[in-house]
Every structure is written in structure tokens, then in C-alpha cells.
Design an enzyme around this catalytic site. Structure first.
Site, PDB file in Angstrom:
ATOM      1  N   GLU A 258      -2.764  -2.727   2.102  1.00  0.00           N
ATOM      2  CA  GLU A 258      -2.383  -1.446   1.064  1.00  0.00           C
ATOM      3  C   GLU A 258      -3.780  -2.076   0.300  1.00  0.00           C
ATOM      4  OE1 GLU A 258      -2.449   0.329  -2.182  1.00  0.00           O
ATOM      5  OE2 GLU A 258      -0.518  -1.070  -2.208  1.00  0.00           O
ATOM      6  N   CYS A 292      -2.521   0.553  -8.278  1.00  0.00           N
ATOM      7  CA  CYS A 292      -3.659   0.852  -7.297  1.00  0.00           C
ATOM      8  C   CYS A 292      -3.872   2.746  -7.119  1.00  0.00           C
ATOM      9  CB  CYS A 292      -3.190   0.743  -6.319  1.00  0.00           C
ATOM     10  SG  CYS A 292      -1.089   0.807  -5.237  1.00  0.00           S
TER      11      CYS A 292
END
Length: 490
Positions: A258, A292
Site C-alpha cells: 500500500e 496516503c
């Protein structure tokens, strides 16, 4: 702060149910990003510590996998009770170690607790299959079984939640886990989580935490032959390096990455502008932009640009920045001096390239006031940068097609958002955006238990949450039963 969560009780490593010092001997200091006060200092892990953590995990996993689903589930229900009991202390520690505000810390507490409740349901969601087979007297079955030991490398921005997002489902599904948190957040990223699960009755050895220097233990942890799965959350650069090492390691393993994002928020010409502004401000400045999924590019239709930008700057100018321990602070410190310097370099680059600055200010310690640049050209270097700081950039789109084109003009594809009063129109555009997640009339920062999480392109590989966790942390095993003896050709 209660004795349960006192930082003096954490010694750097958690192996076989014991908090203890690492055997490498180097010192890891953990400081408050706002005032640089020392929170804790630990002796770092050695290679022997890493090997022991994986060894005890491998041993503990075998009996854990044989537990009844209800027994595994009960641990996570109890962990949620521990989260409730010590909520104030956990939130305070998140603020002090990560520099997150009260809003961010409470959201992280809630996400972690929700992940525990999700994990409590997963043991009941593992299903096998009876398959057709063209052999007389034979039955064909496919079972889902735990992988074994899962290793987790977690980041510093949302450490408690992002460690738990991998660890909780892996444990619930019968695996053991070894975590290496970021050096910036070794407590929230691992030691605190281990303490919570220990209090909840998780058997010793199933969750281990090692904190050490990457040059010393990085490769040993990443490539450890005991681990069947590696879950990494962090930068694209680090993710690529890890993937390359794992691909060439002697032992093949599953991997989930990720990585970064460059998330767009599209404001169409029929959008509720006030709501879009509120969402853009929240999505951009939550945790100083160190998320993110943060709204990295705000793309506004040309017919609404002036209205949107005026309201956006007005809203941002009222945001309080400074000490995250004060309840009304919105923007706190960046995690360290390196991140601050990177943000300041981006601001200098934007100014040097002639971008129009609508809001800004000088840093106060590691706190950078919110910055706004608009309009930003599509070919600006800023447009291709994951800002990871309280810097906002606004773009102008000519029409829907142009907005989607700009949204997709990035190597990343994690999250995105579209604001429009026409749900059908937004839904049609959502299928054209190259992102793992699209949110209509909401912020780009979304993570919900049992709902898929993950990106495309350079934002990573693999999926988290719910049934996607079941697929990640278990594997198929084919078993056949031949009830009628066969005649073999020789």
C-alpha cells in the site's frame, strides 16, 4: 496517563509475550514532533531478536490455528473493550508520538477499534467449497487455511490503525504476526498494539514486535523464510525496493504493497460548492496532509473556479495551526525535520516556477502553516508530487472530460472524489477514473471495515478489509476423497 500505557513500560521489543530491550545495543529515541520532548528511548533489535520473533510466532501459530472460530473472535471483542477502557490514554499517546491533532487521533482510535470488531467477525467468514469432478466415486473439496506467519511493516503517519489493519485480520484468520513499525512511531505502530492484545488475552508468541535499524535488520525481516506474507505500507520508493528484494529471495511469499497517492478531487459545474470546499479542506489538511489518501489535487470546473477558490482560501485561513494537544488545533507539526525540509523545498519550487500563492507563512518549529497555490498548471512538477504536507493546489478543468484526463494524469491511483448534484453523471465519471477507490460527494480519505481498500498503478498491490482480507491471509487447499477404488493403467 495510566500505568497500563505508560511509555516507561515499553522496552523496545515485544517477543514471546515479554517487553524487553533489544540486543543490538543501539539506542532508538522517540520524540514528540511538536516540542521534541523525549517520550522514550529503546535498545534496538539484533538479528537474533528478529529470528527469535519469527521462531516463536511459527511455534505459536500451529495451536492458534486449531482454536475454535469463537475463541479467536472473542480476543478481538475483548481488545475493543480495552480500547474503550483506555481511550483517553491511547488518543493522548497518538497525539504525542505522531503529532496528530485531536481530530486525527480520535479518528485513528475509532478506525483501530472498528478494525478489531471487523476481525472478530472474520473467523466466521472462512468458507470452503465442494467442487464438481469428472471421476466416478470421487469427492473434491477446497479448504481455506491460514498462511502461517505474516510480517507487517507499518508507516509513521497512522501507525496504530495501519499496523492493526494488517495484523488483526491475519490473527483472526489463524495466523501469527511479526510487526516492524516505523522508527518514528515504534510505540503506536507496534508496542502499544501488542499491549492491547496481550490485555485482551491473545496467547503469547502470536503477535511480536521488533524495533531496529533498517541497515541492521531490514533485509532479515523482509526476507525472513518463516514469513509467508509481507504487508508493507509506505512510500513507492521503499515499496519498490522491498518488492525487488522479495522477488529475488530464496523463499517465495505473498506480498501486499500500500504505497503513495496523488488523489484528485473533482468539483463539477453543478457541485454544491460549500460542501465541496469543506470536503477539500478536510481531505487536504487532515493530519497536515500526511495521509496516503489525502486530497492532493483539487480540480475545479472553470465555471466554478473563482467561487470555489475564494471560499476555500477563506476557510483555510481560519484553520488553527500549532500545538496538537490543544483541542481546536487543526494543523499540527510534520513528523520530523526531514519532512519539514521537504515541504519547504516544495514551497520554494512552486514560488520559483511562478505559481500564484494565495496563502502561506513561515514554519514555527516543525509546524508549517497551510499553503495554497492556484491556479496550478497541469504540467507543473507540483502536480506529479505526493505533497504529504499542508500544501494545497487547485487546478482548472475545461469540462468533465478534461477533469477526468487531469485526474488520470499521474502514476498513482489510490483514492479520488467527485462532487456533483447529479449522481448518475458522477457515477459515470467514477468508472473512468483510474483509481482503486472513488467517493462521490465525500472526501478522498475513506477507510471502512468490510469495504475494499487498495489502489492501482503505482499505488500498490493487494486489497485490505473484509472478504479481501480472507483472500489475502488464507490460501486454498485442494483435498479429494476417492471412495470407489480406481483401476490404474499400471
Amino acid at each position: 496517563m495510566s500505568n497500563f500505557i505508560s511509555t516507561s513500560g515499553f522496552l523496545g521489543q515485544f517477543i514471546a509475550g515479554q517487553h524487553r530491550a533489544g540486543r543490538q545495543g543501539d539506542v532508538l529515541k522517540v520524540s514528540d514532533p511538536y516540542d521534541n520532548s523525549l517520550l522514550a528511548e529503546f535498545l534496538t533489535a539484533s538479528l537474533d531478536d528478529v529470528n527469535e520473533a519469527f521462531s516463536v510466532a511459527e511455534q505459536a501459530q500451529k495451536s492458534w490455528a486449531s482454536k475454535l472460530p469463537s475463541e479467536r473472535s472473542a480476543v478481538f471483542h475483548r481488545a475493543a473493550i480495552v480500547m474503550d477502557q483506555y481511550r483517553a490514554d491511547i488518543v493522548d499517546l497518538i497525539i504525542r508520538e505522531t503529532g496528530g491533532t485531536h481530530t486525527k487521533a480520535n479518528a485513528e482510535w475509532a478506525a483501530t477499534r472498528a478494525g478489531m470488531m471487523e476481525a472478530a467477525e472474520l473467523p466466521m467468514r472462512v468458507e470452503g467449497r465442494i467442487m464438481p469432478i469428472n471421476v466416478p466415486g470421487k469427492e473434491s473439496r477446497v479448504y481455506r487455511v491460514p498462511l502461517g506467519v505474516v510480517s507487517v511493516i507499518s508507516p509513521w503517519n497512522v501507525p496504530l490503525h495501519l499496523s492493526n489493519r494488517s495484523a488483526a485480520p491475519a490473527l483472526a484468520l489463524g495466523n501469527a504476526v511479526v510487526i516492524k513499525p516505523s522508527e518514528e512511531t515504534p510505540i503506536c505502530g507496534g508496542l502499544l498494539l501488542a499491549k492491547i492484545y496481550q490485555e485482551a488475552g491473545l496467547p503469547d508468541g502470536l503477535l511480536n514486535v521488533v524495533n531496529g535499524d533498517i541497515p541492521v535488520i531490514g533485509d532479515a525481516f523482509t526476507l525472513h523464510p518463516v514469513a509467508r506474507f509481507l504487508s508493507f505500507t509506505g512510500s513507492e520508493r521503499a515499496g519498490r525496493a522491498i518488492a525487488s528484494r522479495v522477488a529475488n529471495s530464496p523463499t517465495l511469499k505473498h506480498i501486499a504493497l500500500e504505497l503513495g497517492g496523488n488523489s484528485p478531487l473533482l468539483v463539477l459545474d453543478d457541485a454544491d460548492i460549500e460542501q465541496a470546499v469543506r470536503a477539500a479542506v478536510m481531505g487536504r489538511f487532515l493530519h497536515q496532509g500526511q495521509v496516503c489518501m489525502s486530497t492532493n489535487r483539487i480540480i475545479v470546473d472553470k465555471n466554478r473556479y473563482e467561487e470555489f477558490t475564494g471560499l476555500f482560501v477563506e476557510h483555510v485561513s481560519r484553520l488553527k495551526f500549532g500545538d496538537p494537544k490543544e483541542a481546536d488545533t487543526v494543523i499540527g507539526p510534520l513528523i520530523n525535520a526531514r519532512q519539514l525540509q521537504a515541504a519547504q523545498a516544495l514551497v520554494a519550487q512552486a514560488k520559483a516556477s511562478g505559481l500564484r500563492q494565495l496563502l502561506g507563512g513561515e514554519a514555527q518549529g516543525q509546524v508549517l502553516p497551510p499553503h495554497v497555490f492556484a491556479p496550478v498548471p497541469e504540467d507543473s512538477p507540483l502536480a506529479q508530487t505526493e505533497l504529504f504536507s499542508p500544501i494545497a493546489q487547485i487546478f482548472i478543468s475545461e469540462n468533465d472530460r478534461h477533469a477526468v484526463q487531469m485526474a488520470n494524469n499521474t502514476s498513482y491511483g489510490l483514492s479520488s472524489a467527485i462532487f456533483s448534484k447529479d449522481e448518475g453523471r458522477a457515477l459515470q465519471l467514477s468508472m473512468q477514473i483510474e483509481a482503486g477507490m472513488v467517493h462521490i460527494n465525500d472526501i478522498t480519505v475513506n477507510d471502512s471495515p468490510f469495504n475494499m481498500f487498495g489502489g492501482v498503478k503505482n499505488s500498490g498491490l493487494g486489497r485490505f478489509n473484509g472478504e479481501w482480507s480472507v483472500a489475502s491471509y488464507t490460501e486454498d487447499r485442494w483435498v479429494t476423497i476417492q471412495r470407489t477404488p480406481l483401476q490404474y493403467p499400471f
